[in-house]
Design a protein around this motif. Sequence first.
Motif, short mmCIF file in Angstrom:
data_model
loop_
_atom_site.label_atom_id
_atom_site.label_comp_id
_atom_site.label_asym_id
_atom_site.label_seq_id
_atom_site.Cartn_x
_atom_site.Cartn_y
_atom_site.Cartn_z
N THR A 59 0.96 -1.18 -0.22
CA THR A 59 -0.25 -0.16 -0.11
C THR A 59 0.99 1.38 0.29
OG1 THR A 59 -1.87 -0.92 1.51
CG2 THR A 59 -1.94 1.84 1.27
N GLU A 60 0.65 2.04 -1.25
CA GLU A 60 2.07 3.06 -0.87
C GLU A 60 1.66 4.40 -0.39
OE1 GLU A 60 4.14 2.28 -2.90
OE2 GLU A 60 3.06 0.52 -4.07
N ASP A 62 2.44 8.41 -0.88
CA ASP A 62 2.17 9.73 -1.98
C ASP A 62 4.01 9.66 -2.66
OD1 ASP A 62 2.19 11.34 -3.98
OD2 ASP A 62 2.10 13.46 -2.33
N VAL A 76 -2.08 -1.45 -10.91
CA VAL A 76 -2.27 -0.57 -8.80
C VAL A 76 -4.41 -0.97 -9.23
CG1 VAL A 76 -3.15 1.77 -8.69
CG2 VAL A 76 -0.39 1.55 -10.30
N GLU A 77 -4.23 -1.37 -7.78
CA GLU A 77 -5.71 -1.97 -7.74
C GLU A 77 -6.37 -0.74 -8.38
OE1 GLU A 77 -8.31 -2.12 -4.15
OE2 GLU A 77 -6.83 -4.29 -4.53
N GLY A 79 -6.54 0.69 -10.76
CA GLY A 79 -5.81 1.49 -11.75
C GLY A 79 -5.12 1.11 -12.96
N LEU A 92 3.19 7.35 -7.75
CA LEU A 92 2.34 6.27 -6.61
C LEU A 92 1.44 7.04 -6.28
CD1 LEU A 92 4.05 3.34 -6.19
CD2 LEU A 92 2.43 3.59 -8.42
N ARG A 93 0.44 7.43 -5.73
CA ARG A 93 -0.66 7.53 -4.34
C ARG A 93 -0.87 7.09 -3.76
NH1 ARG A 93 -5.74 7.99 -7.50
NH2 ARG A 93 -5.57 6.14 -7.39
N ASP A 96 -2.49 3.80 -3.13
CA ASP A 96 -2.92 2.90 -3.66
C ASP A 96 -2.37 1.52 -3.51
OD1 ASP A 96 -2.66 4.31 -5.94
OD2 ASP A 96 -1.34 4.94 -6.78
N ARG A 97 -3.10 0.79 -3.42
CA ARG A 97 -3.00 -0.67 -3.49
C ARG A 97 -1.99 -1.71 -4.51
NH1 ARG A 97 -5.63 -3.21 1.01
NH2 ARG A 97 -5.46 -4.71 -0.53
N THR A 98 -1.04 -1.94 -4.65
CA THR A 98 -0.13 -2.17 -6.07
C THR A 98 -0.08 -4.31 -5.46
OG1 THR A 98 1.90 -1.59 -4.84
CG2 THR A 98 0.61 0.01 -6.54
#
Length: 114
Positions: A59-60, A62, A76-77, A79, A92-93, A96-98
């Motif tokens: 989980t990202e 910013d 990106v989930e 995205g 990445l925001r 964001d779940r990646t």
Amino acid sequence: MTHSFALHIPDADLEPEPLDPAQIVSGHPEVTGKVVWESPDGRQIRGIWQITPGVVTDTEADELFVVISGSATIEVEDGPTLRVGPGDMAVLRAGDRTRWTVHETLRKAYAINL
């Protein structure tokens, strides 16, 4: 560091940063890194991060980063799917779940805002 500086990223010594086993989807990825600057309030962090091949989730924060070496596909989930390699910049925001599929050991320079 409190002063201006320069650092040769490809040769920088990094320290182990163990992954939470729950983040590892496949393989045996290992993470190393180094914070090279942090704001006095701890809300801005600049550093170097490296991961060996494998698949991990995260989980990202910013973050803006530039890939120095290696390659990965970052899904990106809800995205885009980002394919990154040397010279690529990515953003990445926060939240964001990646899912990172690291093809070749990836080293990046990053700037995170918390």
